[in-house]
Write an enzyme that holds these catalytic residues in place. Structure first.
Site, PDB file in Angstrom:
ATOM      1  N   THR A 136      -9.986   4.414  -1.659  1.00  0.00           N
ATOM      2  CA  THR A 136      -9.137   4.504  -2.857  1.00  0.00           C
ATOM      3  C   THR A 136      -9.957   4.946  -4.074  1.00  0.00           C
ATOM      4  OG1 THR A 136      -7.711   2.747  -2.041  1.00  0.00           O
ATOM      5  CG2 THR A 136      -7.640   3.150  -4.403  1.00  0.00           C
TER       6      THR A 136
ATOM      7  N   ARG B 191      -5.199   8.032   6.273  1.00  0.00           N
ATOM      8  CA  ARG B 191      -5.988   7.244   5.297  1.00  0.00           C
ATOM      9  C   ARG B 191      -7.486   7.503   5.473  1.00  0.00           C
ATOM     10  NH1 ARG B 191      -3.236   3.972   1.830  1.00  0.00           N
ATOM     11  NH2 ARG B 191      -5.045   2.758   1.199  1.00  0.00           N
TER      12      ARG B 191
ATOM     13  N   HIS C  60      -1.725  10.149  -2.487  1.00  0.00           N
ATOM     14  CA  HIS C  60      -1.230   8.834  -2.079  1.00  0.00           C
ATOM     15  C   HIS C  60      -0.900   8.929  -0.598  1.00  0.00           C
ATOM     16  CE1 HIS C  60       1.305   5.323  -1.556  1.00  0.00           C
ATOM     17  NE2 HIS C  60       2.129   6.127  -0.911  1.00  0.00           N
TER      18      HIS C  60
ATOM     19  N   ASN D 105      -7.070   9.858  -7.770  1.00  0.00           N
ATOM     20  CA  ASN D 105      -7.670   9.945  -6.430  1.00  0.00           C
ATOM     21  C   ASN D 105      -6.937  10.913  -5.499  1.00  0.00           C
ATOM     22  OD1 ASN D 105      -5.474   8.331  -6.163  1.00  0.00           O
ATOM     23  ND2 ASN D 105      -6.580   6.490  -5.552  1.00  0.00           N
TER      24      ASN D 105
HETATM   25  P1  GDP Z   1      -4.028   3.288  -2.609  1.00  0.00           P
HETATM   26  O1  GDP Z   1      -3.052   2.704  -1.617  1.00  0.00           O
HETATM   27  O2  GDP Z   1      -5.305   3.734  -1.926  1.00  0.00           O
HETATM   28  O3  GDP Z   1      -3.451   4.384  -3.457  1.00  0.00           O
HETATM   29  O4  GDP Z   1      -4.463   2.130  -3.637  1.00  0.00           O
HETATM   30  P2  GDP Z   1      -3.674   0.890  -4.316  1.00  0.00           P
HETATM   31  O5  GDP Z   1      -2.317   0.712  -3.710  1.00  0.00           O
HETATM   32  O6  GDP Z   1      -4.600  -0.265  -4.298  1.00  0.00           O
HETATM   33  O7  GDP Z   1      -3.515   1.341  -5.836  1.00  0.00           O
HETATM   34  C1  GDP Z   1      -2.541   2.243  -6.251  1.00  0.00           C
HETATM   35  C2  GDP Z   1      -3.133   3.225  -7.244  1.00  0.00           C
HETATM   36  O8  GDP Z   1      -3.451   2.533  -8.476  1.00  0.00           O
HETATM   37  C3  GDP Z   1      -4.464   3.849  -6.829  1.00  0.00           C
HETATM   38  O9  GDP Z   1      -4.287   4.945  -5.969  1.00  0.00           O
HETATM   39  C4  GDP Z   1      -5.075   4.229  -8.166  1.00  0.00           C
HETATM   40  O10 GDP Z   1      -4.536   5.474  -8.659  1.00  0.00           O
HETATM   41  C5  GDP Z   1      -4.595   3.106  -9.102  1.00  0.00           C
HETATM   42  N1  GDP Z   1      -5.574   2.010  -9.228  1.00  0.00           N
HETATM   43  C6  GDP Z   1      -5.896   1.102  -8.272  1.00  0.00           C
HETATM   44  N2  GDP Z   1      -6.800   0.216  -8.729  1.00  0.00           N
HETATM   45  C7  GDP Z   1      -7.062   0.565 -10.017  1.00  0.00           C
HETATM   46  C8  GDP Z   1      -7.922   0.019 -11.038  1.00  0.00           C
HETATM   47  O11 GDP Z   1      -8.661  -0.967 -10.853  1.00  0.00           O
HETATM   48  N3  GDP Z   1      -7.911   0.653 -12.253  1.00  0.00           N
HETATM   49  C9  GDP Z   1      -7.130   1.747 -12.493  1.00  0.00           C
HETATM   50  N4  GDP Z   1      -7.189   2.299 -13.719  1.00  0.00           N
HETATM   51  N5  GDP Z   1      -6.313   2.282 -11.558  1.00  0.00           N
HETATM   52  C10 GDP Z   1      -6.278   1.709 -10.343  1.00  0.00           C
END
Ligand code: GDP
Length: 194
Positions: free
Chosen positions: A129, A123, A163, A160
């Site tokens: 993220t 990570r 994952h 991003n």
């Molecule tokens: P990760 O664990 O770092 O991948 O992040 P999360 O589990 O919080 O979110 C999952 C995925 O959802 C992220 O990797 C982004 O691709 C997407 N995502 C998260 N937050 C947002 C947001 O506020 N808006 C949008 N459009 N996509 C988001």
């Protein structure tokens, strides 16, 4: 209790990572940090597989909605104009849908990465993220500038690059989900294991 060198994490190169030609670069960064690739495959996920990969519980979904609302407030955008509601429990499922359609839009690369604190270290190598916030030298900081402000405006998931699991428990669950009973390989790295 496993040996510290045996900690496993799950990584998936997302459509933007594959399409930017970053597969080799991403693997290189893990290997450079003395982490070991112990399973690796390119595949085209089904809608159902991705739908089952992301949590379905209301807390997780509402959290996605809350993050979106926070972004709109921060930048002074009109949430109701874009979503017809300011209810985060309704916005969350919408963002989750964007995420699923983004993840099935190209083949992905899945891998299992092994090594000392592999969950946290991967990570850290991945970065924040939100790519626009990610430090230089991280995968997301070096190869993307995407932001939720832009992604939400364009009604798509934040791109991003990769994952990666958040906890060892989540890693175990994701490895089982994506690799099933496929073999996790075992070998000794020069300079790391001997
Ligand atoms: P990760 O664990 O770092 O991948 O992040 P999360 O589990 O919080 O979110 C999952 C995925 O959802 C992220 O990797 C982004 O691709 C997407 N995502 C998260 N937050 C947002 C947001 O506020 N808006 C949008 N459009 N996509 C988001």
């Amino acid at each position: 209790m496993k040996h510290p060198k045996e900690e496993l994490t799950y990584v998936m190169i997302k459509p933007d990572g594959v399409r930017k030609g970053l597969i080799g670069e991403i693997i290189r960064r893990f290997e450079q940090r003395d982490l070991k690739i112990v399973a690796l495959e390119m595949f085209q996920p089904t809608h159902e597989q991705i739908d089952n990969h992301y949590p379905k519980n209301p807390e997780w979904i509402t959290r996605l909605g809350e993050k979106t609302k926070t972004t709109y407030e921060k930048y002074g955008y009109d949430l109701v104009a874009d979503f017809d509601t300011d209810d985060t429990s309704k916005i969350g499922p919408e963002v989750r849908k964007w995420l699923v359609s983004y993840m099935v839009s190209s083949p992905l690369v899945k891998m299992v990465v092994q090594g000392v604190h592999s969950v946290d270290v991967v990570r850290k190598i991945a970065g924040d993220t939100m790519p626009y916030k990610a430090d230089m030298g991280t995968i997301r900081g070096d190869f993307s500038i995407d932001s939720p402000a832009l992604a939400n405006k364009e009604k798509r998931a934040v791109m991003n690059v990769i994952h990666c699991s958040e906890t060892p428990e989540e890693a175990a669950h994701e490895i089982k989900h994506w690799f099933g009973d496929v073999e996790i390989y075992s070998y000794k790295r020069f300079g790391v294991d001997e």
